[in-house]
Design an enzyme around this catalytic site. Structure first.
Site, PDB file in Angstrom:
ATOM      1  N   SER A 148       0.852  -1.222   0.050  1.00  0.00           N
ATOM      2  CA  SER A 148      -0.003   0.075  -0.067  1.00  0.00           C
ATOM      3  C   SER A 148       0.643   1.107   0.083  1.00  0.00           C
ATOM      4  CB  SER A 148      -0.958  -0.029   1.363  1.00  0.00           C
ATOM      5  OG  SER A 148      -1.888  -1.013   1.228  1.00  0.00           O
TER       6      SER A 148
ATOM      7  N   ARG B 173       1.839   4.395  -3.199  1.00  0.00           N
ATOM      8  CA  ARG B 173       1.479   5.650  -2.694  1.00  0.00           C
ATOM      9  C   ARG B 173       2.989   6.601  -2.793  1.00  0.00           C
ATOM     10  NH1 ARG B 173      -2.142   2.647  -0.423  1.00  0.00           N
ATOM     11  NH2 ARG B 173      -4.311   3.703   0.222  1.00  0.00           N
TER      12      ARG B 173
ATOM     13  N   GLY C 107      -6.245  -3.705  -7.625  1.00  0.00           N
ATOM     14  CA  GLY C 107      -7.411  -2.889  -7.254  1.00  0.00           C
ATOM     15  C   GLY C 107      -7.004  -1.283  -6.728  1.00  0.00           C
TER      16      GLY C 107
ATOM     17  N   ARG D 244     -13.911  -6.855 -10.599  1.00  0.00           N
ATOM     18  CA  ARG D 244     -14.183  -6.073  -9.159  1.00  0.00           C
ATOM     19  C   ARG D 244     -15.036  -4.882  -9.545  1.00  0.00           C
ATOM     20  NH1 ARG D 244      -8.592  -6.302  -6.145  1.00  0.00           N
ATOM     21  NH2 ARG D 244     -10.137  -5.324  -4.536  1.00  0.00           N
TER      22      ARG D 244
ATOM     23  N   SER E  33     -13.172   2.504   2.719  1.00  0.00           N
ATOM     24  CA  SER E  33     -12.210   1.906   1.794  1.00  0.00           C
ATOM     25  C   SER E  33     -11.018   2.766   1.455  1.00  0.00           C
ATOM     26  CB  SER E  33     -13.123   1.612   0.482  1.00  0.00           C
ATOM     27  OG  SER E  33     -11.827   1.481  -0.571  1.00  0.00           O
TER      28      SER E  33
ATOM     29  N   GLN F 127      -8.866   2.636  -0.946  1.00  0.00           N
ATOM     30  CA  GLN F 127      -8.660   2.882  -2.218  1.00  0.00           C
ATOM     31  C   GLN F 127      -9.657   4.092  -2.539  1.00  0.00           C
ATOM     32  OE1 GLN F 127      -9.315  -0.841  -3.929  1.00  0.00           O
ATOM     33  NE2 GLN F 127      -7.189  -1.775  -2.886  1.00  0.00           N
TER      34      GLN F 127
ATOM     35  N   ASP G 142      -6.736  -7.399   5.063  1.00  0.00           N
ATOM     36  CA  ASP G 142      -6.049  -8.178   4.326  1.00  0.00           C
ATOM     37  C   ASP G 142      -5.305  -9.422   4.756  1.00  0.00           C
ATOM     38  OD1 ASP G 142      -6.494  -6.447   2.181  1.00  0.00           O
ATOM     39  OD2 ASP G 142      -4.711  -5.465   2.217  1.00  0.00           O
TER      40      ASP G 142
ATOM     41  N   LYS H 116     -12.788  -8.941  -3.182  1.00  0.00           N
ATOM     42  CA  LYS H 116     -11.418  -8.826  -3.268  1.00  0.00           C
ATOM     43  C   LYS H 116     -10.773  -9.299  -4.388  1.00  0.00           C
ATOM     44  CE  LYS H 116     -10.608  -6.174   0.414  1.00  0.00           C
ATOM     45  NZ  LYS H 116     -10.102  -4.706   0.056  1.00  0.00           N
TER      46      LYS H 116
ATOM     47  N   ARG I 169     -12.947 -14.058  -1.369  1.00  0.00           N
ATOM     48  CA  ARG I 169     -12.117 -14.777  -0.086  1.00  0.00           C
ATOM     49  C   ARG I 169     -12.773 -15.401   0.613  1.00  0.00           C
ATOM     50  NH1 ARG I 169      -7.354  -9.923   0.300  1.00  0.00           N
ATOM     51  NH2 ARG I 169      -6.450 -10.863  -1.666  1.00  0.00           N
TER      52      ARG I 169
HETATM   53  C1  S3P Z   1      -5.708  -0.984   0.122  1.00  0.00           C
HETATM   54  C2  S3P Z   1      -6.726  -0.944   0.609  1.00  0.00           C
HETATM   55  C3  S3P Z   1      -7.829  -1.799   1.246  1.00  0.00           C
HETATM   56  C4  S3P Z   1      -6.833  -3.260   0.874  1.00  0.00           C
HETATM   57  C5  S3P Z   1      -6.065  -3.468  -0.337  1.00  0.00           C
HETATM   58  C6  S3P Z   1      -5.067  -2.181  -0.325  1.00  0.00           C
HETATM   59  C7  S3P Z   1      -4.999   0.180  -0.091  1.00  0.00           C
HETATM   60  O1  S3P Z   1      -8.592  -2.109   0.001  1.00  0.00           O
HETATM   61  O2  S3P Z   1      -7.651  -4.385   0.963  1.00  0.00           O
HETATM   62  O3  S3P Z   1      -5.179  -4.777  -0.428  1.00  0.00           O
HETATM   63  O4  S3P Z   1      -3.579   0.397  -0.582  1.00  0.00           O
HETATM   64  O5  S3P Z   1      -5.485   1.618  -0.248  1.00  0.00           O
HETATM   65  P1  S3P Z   1     -10.005  -1.189   0.280  1.00  0.00           P
HETATM   66  O6  S3P Z   1      -9.581   0.245   0.525  1.00  0.00           O
HETATM   67  O7  S3P Z   1     -10.854  -1.427  -1.074  1.00  0.00           O
HETATM   68  O8  S3P Z   1     -10.636  -1.770   1.242  1.00  0.00           O
END
Ligand code: S3P
Length: 444
Positions: free
Chosen positions: A26, A30, A97, A125, A175, A177, A327, A354, A358
């Site tokens: 993650s 970024r 994702g 997704r 979320s 993301q 995760d 996911k 899962r």
């Molecule tokens: C992530 C956010 C999570 C996580 C993913 C990585 C990120 O997903 O499950 O593996 O890096 O922002 P969600 O934000 O959709 O829950």
């Protein structure tokens, strides 16, 4: 060890030693993406080396950013928001994702069209969660419709960015993301954007963007305000030290807790509390863990975790704890399988969307190994064996790295040999097998 074929995993003797894991996935996304938006050169160390992070790097290159990666070192020459250029072809987000959703927010404010696509798993997704608020802000976002799923859209996404207006928005789901996509759009908008989440998702974005000088604040209720008016639109370049990925480390930690006689230490791992719920779950299961915070990397706590094998007991994982361990549920399912008593996993409907479903995949894989699992709409219940599972057979990862690794660590305590197709593990933890072998695991 080549990871392109299959791993043969056998019941192992004690795992022992000290190891580290690749950089946090993650935070690596970024560092690359926000680095591209700075006004200088960002040097990052400890970058994750999995396929997902490489997808973000190649998408940025296609948008005109100079990104150089040498092992765990990355060098990104920032071009600012305004320096991004239209890509010549669709951007391939692979299995990631995070790549597709973060890019959607970024590109919503750029005055050109982009197509974002991915592999078979990513193509299934849902993307309405990002499309809807980005449209409200003024972007055009189109996706692929599917029969029987009215209103939902799926990749490929086509985004035509434009002049955005800030919004006040209550996220329908916690979320990171989605939150990050809207923060990136908000930074390019006119007027403030205020975001509220139903629960607190991981906050790597807020920490890093604030360190780079973005006009973002978080109040006591957790509401996030992005206030770009009067800001010069420039993020300041910095050096970024990326800690090891706790999600990868959790597989090793659970392996050490469950293989009798083991004791391992994982060094330099990220301990961000919005992300470290798995350690709390394991402690509630009675795990012998010692966690020592050793420093701070750009607002992210870092430390070492020592794990020693011992008896585990069933527990309940729900609410904010479930969100902070989202995760790590696959790895925790293995701890639950080998514990005394029942473990209930609830409030985890997000797991169904996911890299794979899962919940279904874990029920199938634990069931294959001889563990009792009851599937529920928002989770599952595991009846712990308090001993070794029969195991055997071949794991079906379904393009999901974490399902493949779950099958492997369950195999370390199983009576019969387990075959694990290894290709998907490259997504996040290319050194998974060699790290376990270095600790003494029986894996060919
Ligand atoms: C992530 C956010 C999570 C996580 C993913 C990585 C990120 O997903 O499950 O593996 O890096 O922002 P969600 O934000 O959709 O829950």
């Amino acid at each position: 060890m080549p990871m392109s074929t299959s791993l043969q995993v056998r019941r192992s003797g004690p795992l022992r030693g000290t190891c580290s894991v690749p950089g946090d996935k993650s935070i690596s996304h970024r560092a690359l993406l926000f680095g591209a938006l700075t006004d200088g050169v960002v040097e990052a160390t400890g970058l994750g080396r999995g396929g997902d992070n490489l997808s973000t790097a190649s998408a940025l290159r296609a948008l005109g950013v100079d990104v150089q990666i040498d092992g765990g070192d990355a060098r990104v020459r920032g071009v600012g928001f305004a320096g991004l250029r239209a890509a010549a072809a669709a951007l391939d987000c692979g299995n990631s994702g995070t790549t597709i959703r973060l890019l959607a927010g970024l590109l919503a404010g750029r005055p050109f069209a982009t197509e974002l696509r991915g592999d078979a798993s990513l193509t299934r997704r849902p993307m309405r969660r990002v499309a809807e608020p980005l449209r409200k802000m003024g972007a055009t976002v189109e996706g692929r419709a599917e029969p029987g799923r009215p209103g939902e859209i799926f990749p490929p996404l086509r985004i035509r960015g434009g002049a955005l207006t800030g919004i006040r928005y209550d996220l329908p789901v916690a979320s990171a993301q989605l939150k990050t996509a809207l923060i990136l759009a908000g930074l390019q908008a006119r007027g403030p954007t205020v975001l509220r989440e139903p629960g607190r998702s991981r906050d790597h974005t807020e920490r890093m963007l604030r360190s780079l000088g973005a006009p973002i604040s978080v109040d006591a209720t957790g509401a996030i305000a992005v206030e770009p008016d009067g800001w010069d639109g420039r993020l300041r370049a910095a050096r970024i030290a990326i800690p090891g990925d706790l999600s990868s480390a959790t597989f090793l930690i659970v392996a050490a807790l469950t293989v009798p006689g083991s004791e391992i230490t994982v060094e330099n791992v990220g301990l961000n509390p919005t992300r470290a719920g798995a350690l709390d779950v394991l402690r509630a299961m009675g795990a012998d863990l010692s966690i020592e915070e050793t420093g701070d990397a750009m607002g992210e706590p870092v430390g070492r975790v020592r794990a020693r094998a011992g008896r585990l007991r069933g527990t309940r994982v729900d609410g904010e704890l479930a969100l902070r361990a989202i995760d790590e549920i696959p790895a925790l399912a293995v701890a639950a399988a080998l514990a005394d008593g029942e473990t209930v996993f609830a409030d985890l409907a997000e797991l169904r969307i996911k890299e794979s479903d899962r919940i279904a995949a874990l029920a199938r894989e634990l069931g294959r190994a001889g563990v009792g699992v009851e599937e529920r709409p928002d989770g599952f219940v595991v009846t712990g064996l308090a001993g070794r599972p029969p195991g055997g057979g071949t794991v079906v990862p379904e393009h999901d790295h974490r399902i493949a690794m779950t099958g492997a660590i369950l195999g370390l305590t199983s009576a019969d040999e387990t075959t694990v197709p290894a290709a998907d593990i490259l997504t996040s933890f290319p050194t998974f097998a060699e790290t376990l072998v270095g600790l003494g695991a029986s894996i060919d």
